[in-house]
Enzyme design. Structure first.
Site, short mmCIF file in Angstrom:
data_model
loop_
_atom_site.label_atom_id
_atom_site.label_comp_id
_atom_site.label_asym_id
_atom_site.label_seq_id
_atom_site.Cartn_x
_atom_site.Cartn_y
_atom_site.Cartn_z
N ASP A 82 0.85 -1.19 0.00
CA ASP A 82 0.00 0.00 0.00
C ASP A 82 0.89 1.25 0.00
OD1 ASP A 82 -2.40 1.43 0.21
OD2 ASP A 82 -2.37 1.39 2.42
N HIS A 180 -7.63 10.27 3.41
CA HIS A 180 -7.19 9.33 4.44
C HIS A 180 -7.53 9.78 5.85
CE1 HIS A 180 -4.35 8.03 1.17
NE2 HIS A 180 -4.88 6.90 1.54
N GLY A 181 -7.74 8.83 6.73
CA GLY A 181 -7.86 9.13 8.15
C GLY A 181 -9.27 9.42 8.61
N HIS A 211 -9.20 5.02 -2.32
CA HIS A 211 -8.51 5.05 -1.02
C HIS A 211 -9.34 5.87 -0.04
CE1 HIS A 211 -4.25 3.61 -1.85
NE2 HIS A 211 -4.88 3.46 -3.01
N GLY A 212 -8.95 5.82 1.22
CA GLY A 212 -9.59 6.68 2.22
C GLY A 212 -11.09 6.47 2.30
N SER A 214 -12.99 4.88 4.61
CA SER A 214 -13.63 4.61 5.90
C SER A 214 -14.81 5.53 6.11
CB SER A 214 -12.63 4.79 7.04
OG SER A 214 -11.77 3.67 7.10
N ILE A 255 -9.72 0.30 3.16
CA ILE A 255 -10.31 0.68 4.45
C ILE A 255 -9.32 0.34 5.57
CG2 ILE A 255 -12.21 0.27 6.07
CD1 ILE A 255 -13.96 -0.41 3.61
P1 13P Z 1 -8.75 5.09 5.56
O1 13P Z 1 -7.79 4.90 6.70
O2 13P Z 1 -9.23 6.47 5.45
O3 13P Z 1 -9.79 4.03 5.59
O4 13P Z 1 -7.90 4.84 4.21
C1 13P Z 1 -7.22 3.64 4.01
C2 13P Z 1 -6.36 3.69 2.81
O5 13P Z 1 -6.59 4.39 1.85
C3 13P Z 1 -5.18 2.81 2.81
O6 13P Z 1 -4.41 2.99 1.65
O1 G3H Z 2 -3.38 4.95 3.84
C1 G3H Z 2 -2.62 4.47 4.64
C2 G3H Z 2 -2.99 3.40 5.59
O2 G3H Z 2 -4.04 3.79 6.43
C3 G3H Z 2 -1.79 2.92 6.35
O3 G3H Z 2 -1.37 3.89 7.23
O4 G3H Z 2 1.02 4.46 6.86
O5 G3H Z 2 -0.05 4.62 9.14
O6 G3H Z 2 0.45 2.39 8.13
P1 G3H Z 2 0.12 3.84 7.87
ZN ZN Z 3 -4.51 4.97 0.87
#
Ligand code: 13P
Ligand code: G3H
Ligand code: ZN
Length: 311
Positions: A82, A180-181, A211-212, A214, A255
């Site tokens: 990832d 993200h997050g 991505h992102g 959640s 996710i």
């Molecule tokens: P979230 O943490 O926002 O679910 O995103 C995950 C992600 O994109 C990992 O690459």
């Molecule tokens: O998008 C990234 C993932 O949520 C992984 O996060 O780099 O903190 O492991 P991390």
């Molecule tokens: Zn991501």
């Protein structure tokens, strides 16, 4: 069954109008919770590892954990890097047994993103491994952002087609409003579905990635805070929007945050309710169960539950 690549998974997902869940792994309990869920729900699965997770758990432990997972289930599993940020990291994962990699050059100028992605594609393809790339920036978006500002960060449909053609990548992460997050939207959550459809039109049959994704479910934020957490109210992408996106050319949905929240809320509750306990199994066990239930829920949102037929 050995690890699989994402080729067949994406083909089936595209034709079947559903998406594969890609969940981030960092330790044994997370791997177990996710794999148990995919097994129970008969869902194909992508386990993904960030650069940080690979550093935390070490490549060797990741490989052994995933090898063990393959022994307890017959659902197809791909192991994916990832947000790979360099050719060297992509190469290490290809050489080290991953069956899918991402090179994320989305922060680079277009031509530099093309060049870096192309280099990774050439290496990965020579080893039979597919590559996910990214175009556009996953910024937290405010409600009042103008069309021009959106155009500056969201994926441009014409550029997406050119990027795929020039790099030979196998899937493309796009920016249409997710980020993200836990803090994704300042105003009401909104995804640019029009843009998604424009990208799909220019790339028929091609797997897109979100991505992102959640949803930052309020009950888990509240549960965290009830037991001493300090998370300000946050807004994620509503599950209805993810469900809609999963029916389109989006074949992979990432996710992580929702799993982190479920795990942390559970551990906080266990500490609060059983302050006398100091046996890690007593809080990591329930945390693993919480991850399993969260992933089961997501597999239904994505529509991939039940897609693996039993022998
Ligand atoms: P979230 O943490 O926002 O679910 O995103 C995950 C992600 O994109 C990992 O690459
Ligand atoms: O998008 C990234 C993932 O949520 C992984 O996060 O780099 O903190 O492991 P991390
Ligand atoms: Zn991501």
């Amino acid at each position: 069954m050995p690890l699989v690549t994402t080729h067949q998974m994406f083909k089936d997902a595209y034709e079947g109008h559903y998406a594969i869940g890609a969940f981030n792994i960092n330790n044994m309990e997370i791997v177990q919770g996710i794999v148990e869920a995919a097994h129970e729900e008969r869902a194909p699965l992508i386990l993904q590892v960030s650069k940080g997770a690979r550093k935390y758990a070490r490549h060797e432990f990741i490989m052994k954990l995933v090898e063990a997972a393959l022994e307890i289930t017959d659902v197809p599993i791909a192991l994916h890097l990832d947000h790979g940020d360099s050719f060297e990291l992509v190469k290490a994962c290809v050489d080290g047994g991953f069956t899918s990699v991402m090179i994320d050059g989305s922060h680079l100028p277009f031509e530099e993103n093309v060049a870096l992605t192309k280099r990774c594609v050439e290496y990965a393809h020579s080893h039979g491994i597919p590559v996910e790339a990214e175009l556009g920036r996953l910024a937290g978006i405010e409600e009042h952002v103008s069309v021009a500002e959106r155009d500056a960060v969201f994926t441009d449909p014409d550029q997406a087609a050119e990027f795929v053609e020039r790099t030979g990548c196998d899937s493309l992460a796009i920016a249409i409003g997710t980020s993200h997050g836990a803090y994704k939207f300042k105003g009401e959550p909104k995804l640019d579905f029009e843009r998604l459809h424009e990208i799909e039109k220019r790339l028929p049959g091609f797997p897109l990635v979100l991505h992102g994704a959640s949803s930052v479910l309020q009950e888990f934020v509240e549960e965290c805070n009830k037991y001493g957490g300090n998370l300000p109210g946050a807004k994620g992408v509503p599950e209805e929007m993810i469900k809609e996106a999963a029916k389109s050319g989006v074949c992979k949905v990432n996710i992580d945050t929702d799993l982190r929240l479920a795990m942390t809320a559970t551990i906080r509750r266990e500490f609060h309710e059983h302050p006398e306990n100091f046996d890690p199994r007593k809080y990591l066990g329930p945390a693993r169960d919480a991850i399993r239930e969260m992933v089961r829920r997501k597999l239904h949102v994505l529509g991939c539950a039940g897609k693996v037929k039993s022998e």
